[in-house]
Design a protein around this motif. Structure first.
Motif, PDB file in Angstrom:
ATOM      1  N   TRP A 214       0.737  -0.905  -0.079  1.00  0.00           N
ATOM      2  CA  TRP A 214      -0.009  -0.025  -0.275  1.00  0.00           C
ATOM      3  C   TRP A 214       0.805   1.233   0.310  1.00  0.00           C
ATOM      4  O   TRP A 214       0.741   2.566  -0.067  1.00  0.00           O
ATOM      5  CB  TRP A 214      -1.141   0.466   1.168  1.00  0.00           C
ATOM      6  N   ALA A 215       2.184   0.902   0.527  1.00  0.00           N
ATOM      7  CA  ALA A 215       2.499   2.506   0.703  1.00  0.00           C
ATOM      8  C   ALA A 215       3.683   2.552  -1.154  1.00  0.00           C
ATOM      9  O   ALA A 215       4.403   1.096  -1.462  1.00  0.00           O
ATOM     10  CB  ALA A 215       3.879   2.318   1.086  1.00  0.00           C
ATOM     11  N   GLY A 220       7.319   5.120   3.798  1.00  0.00           N
ATOM     12  CA  GLY A 220       6.109   5.119   3.349  1.00  0.00           C
ATOM     13  C   GLY A 220       5.512   4.373   4.249  1.00  0.00           C
ATOM     14  O   GLY A 220       4.465   4.020   5.111  1.00  0.00           O
ATOM     15  N   VAL A 221       6.412   3.105   4.364  1.00  0.00           N
ATOM     16  CA  VAL A 221       6.330   1.346   4.450  1.00  0.00           C
ATOM     17  C   VAL A 221       6.253   1.915   5.966  1.00  0.00           C
ATOM     18  O   VAL A 221       5.743   0.974   6.729  1.00  0.00           O
ATOM     19  CB  VAL A 221       6.996   0.912   4.577  1.00  0.00           C
ATOM     20  N   MET A 222       7.501   2.638   6.518  1.00  0.00           N
ATOM     21  CA  MET A 222       7.742   2.989   7.963  1.00  0.00           C
ATOM     22  C   MET A 222       6.393   3.431   8.791  1.00  0.00           C
ATOM     23  O   MET A 222       6.085   2.481   9.826  1.00  0.00           O
ATOM     24  CB  MET A 222       8.837   3.650   7.820  1.00  0.00           C
ATOM     25  N   ALA A 223       5.876   4.449   8.022  1.00  0.00           N
ATOM     26  CA  ALA A 223       4.797   5.110   8.588  1.00  0.00           C
ATOM     27  C   ALA A 223       4.111   3.957   8.728  1.00  0.00           C
ATOM     28  O   ALA A 223       2.899   3.862   9.767  1.00  0.00           O
ATOM     29  CB  ALA A 223       4.765   6.363   8.182  1.00  0.00           C
ATOM     30  N   LEU A 224       3.306   3.237   7.737  1.00  0.00           N
ATOM     31  CA  LEU A 224       2.465   2.434   7.580  1.00  0.00           C
ATOM     32  C   LEU A 224       1.911   1.308   8.660  1.00  0.00           C
ATOM     33  O   LEU A 224       1.046   0.870   9.288  1.00  0.00           O
ATOM     34  CB  LEU A 224       1.948   1.889   6.401  1.00  0.00           C
ATOM     35  N   ALA A 225       3.459   0.602   8.632  1.00  0.00           N
ATOM     36  CA  ALA A 225       3.942  -0.292   9.028  1.00  0.00           C
ATOM     37  C   ALA A 225       3.750   0.130  10.571  1.00  0.00           C
ATOM     38  O   ALA A 225       3.268  -0.655  11.844  1.00  0.00           O
ATOM     39  CB  ALA A 225       5.112  -0.362   8.388  1.00  0.00           C
ATOM     40  N   PHE A 260      -2.282 -10.565   6.718  1.00  0.00           N
ATOM     41  CA  PHE A 260      -2.938 -11.907   5.853  1.00  0.00           C
ATOM     42  C   PHE A 260      -4.529 -10.629   4.912  1.00  0.00           C
ATOM     43  O   PHE A 260      -4.556 -10.950   4.019  1.00  0.00           O
ATOM     44  CB  PHE A 260      -2.938 -13.059   6.474  1.00  0.00           C
ATOM     45  N   LEU A 261      -4.847  -9.865   5.734  1.00  0.00           N
ATOM     46  CA  LEU A 261      -5.618  -9.398   5.442  1.00  0.00           C
ATOM     47  C   LEU A 261      -5.421  -8.452   4.265  1.00  0.00           C
ATOM     48  O   LEU A 261      -6.166  -7.873   3.424  1.00  0.00           O
ATOM     49  CB  LEU A 261      -6.473  -8.710   6.649  1.00  0.00           C
ATOM     50  N   SER A 262      -4.142  -7.410   4.596  1.00  0.00           N
ATOM     51  CA  SER A 262      -3.684  -6.511   3.964  1.00  0.00           C
ATOM     52  C   SER A 262      -3.442  -7.131   2.553  1.00  0.00           C
ATOM     53  O   SER A 262      -3.476  -7.262   1.453  1.00  0.00           O
ATOM     54  CB  SER A 262      -2.196  -6.563   4.289  1.00  0.00           C
ATOM     55  N   HIS A 263      -3.034  -8.369   2.077  1.00  0.00           N
ATOM     56  CA  HIS A 263      -2.686  -9.160   0.768  1.00  0.00           C
ATOM     57  C   HIS A 263      -4.095  -9.866   0.242  1.00  0.00           C
ATOM     58  O   HIS A 263      -3.721  -9.786  -0.953  1.00  0.00           O
ATOM     59  CB  HIS A 263      -1.241 -10.401   1.804  1.00  0.00           C
ATOM     60  N   VAL A 264      -4.648  -9.959   1.358  1.00  0.00           N
ATOM     61  CA  VAL A 264      -5.742 -10.703   0.590  1.00  0.00           C
ATOM     62  C   VAL A 264      -6.624  -9.547  -0.119  1.00  0.00           C
ATOM     63  O   VAL A 264      -6.618  -9.264  -1.140  1.00  0.00           O
ATOM     64  CB  VAL A 264      -7.163 -11.370   1.609  1.00  0.00           C
ATOM     65  N   LEU A 265      -6.807  -8.115   0.451  1.00  0.00           N
ATOM     66  CA  LEU A 265      -6.891  -6.740  -0.003  1.00  0.00           C
ATOM     67  C   LEU A 265      -6.649  -6.613  -1.440  1.00  0.00           C
ATOM     68  O   LEU A 265      -7.574  -6.080  -2.635  1.00  0.00           O
ATOM     69  CB  LEU A 265      -7.451  -5.861   1.127  1.00  0.00           C
ATOM     70  N   SER A 266      -4.956  -6.687  -1.127  1.00  0.00           N
ATOM     71  CA  SER A 266      -4.000  -5.804  -2.247  1.00  0.00           C
ATOM     72  C   SER A 266      -4.143  -6.239  -3.593  1.00  0.00           C
ATOM     73  O   SER A 266      -4.697  -5.929  -4.214  1.00  0.00           O
ATOM     74  CB  SER A 266      -2.700  -6.350  -1.367  1.00  0.00           C
TER      75      SER A 266
END
Length: 286
Positions: A214-215, A220-225, A260-266
């Motif tokens: 998503w980043a 962006g990855v750091m902030a969202l993580a 897992f939810l993130s990767h299903v939605l992506s």
């Protein structure tokens, strides 16, 4: 609404929440590079490699975090040294250090007849036992991790994608790798007494991996993580309060579930994007 707020009216749960959020931010800074460079095994090895230092500190009645720092320094130095040995692959060196440090820790533990409770805390953590001084230590660790991340960002970025290019640019990839190992050690040492060494990878790897689709940038990855880890901390404490489950394990499990939810939605997003693109091409053709 009381279901959401009642647990956090208790002082030790409030401290656990702040502690978990600080750990999430620290782990986001280090874990992003772990995910980008595929260093999960190294993170696991370093987390278990803390056992000898923690065991010695506990047996001597000293500070457990100080013992963990010593072990983390030994692991960092060992991985760095073995990584420079041309006849030995990095994974082999890490594996040998992992087994050696863990074996030494178990040997030290076996010499004590009253270390079982402390060992359980080392493996699984106790987020509900966070004290005010622990929060101060975590805040200082976060500032240190943030400083290292900012100062080393360019070198870490080059190292993550092309070590030879980093050398060409004069970024000293070996030094950058050693500093990155230090950052990883800092995150693990700061986190182990919160969620334990067996569960620390949950906050170190799952939130950055969940944020990755998503980043659009490393920052962006750091902030969202960090946000994902904080959400897992809040949700894990809430669930553990109402379901009477282990808080640290619940936080780590929720962090993995969010991955897992993130990767299903992506995946669904990417499928919809491809479908919309194909539809647009058909409309242009007609």
């Amino acid at each position: 609404m009381e279901w959401l707020t009642v647990p956090f009216e208790v002082t030790f749960v409030q401290r656990a929440l702040w502690g978990g959020m600080l750990v999430s931010a620290i782990c986001a800074l280090a874990g992003t590079w772990v995910v980008l460079r595929g260093m999960a095994f190294l993170g696991d090895a370093m987390s278990h490699g803390l056992l000898p230092g923690v065991a010695v500190a506990a047996l001597l009645g000293g500070n457990l975090m100080a013992g963990a720092v010593v072990s983390a320094a030994v692991m960092t130095a060992g991985v760095t040294a073995l990584g420079r040995t041309p006849k030995l692959s990095q994974d082999t060196g890490i594996g040998l250090l992992f087994v050696g440090m863990l074996s030494l820790g178990v040997i030290i533990v076996s010499r004590s007849q009253s270390f079982a409770v402390d060992l359980t805390g080392f493996l699984f953590g106790d987020v509900l036992a966070v004290r005010q001084q622990d929060l101060l230590v975590l805040a200082a660790a976060l500032l240190a991790a943030l400083a290292v991340s900012v100062l080393g960002h360019r070198a870490f970025l080059a190292l993550a994608f092309d070590a030879r290019k980093a050398h060409t640019l004069g970024l000293r990839p070996r030094l950058a790798h050693a500093v990155l190992l230090g950052l990883l050690g800092l995150a693990i040492v700061a986190s182990f007494h919160i969620v334990g060494t067996l569960l620390v990878l949950g906050l170190l790897i799952a939130p950055p991996a969940a944020a990755l689709p998503w980043a659009r940038s490393v920052r962006g990855v750091m902030a969202l993580a960090a946000l994902t880890g904080s959400a897992a901390t809040f949700g894990g404490l809430l669930l553990s309060w109402h379901l009477s489950t282990a808080a640290g394990a619940t936080i780590a499990a929720l962090a993995v579930s969010l991955f897992f939810l993130s990767h299903v939605l992506s995946g669904l997003r990417d499928r919809r994007t491809r479908r919309d693109h194909a539809t647009a091409l058909l409309l242009e053709a007609n």
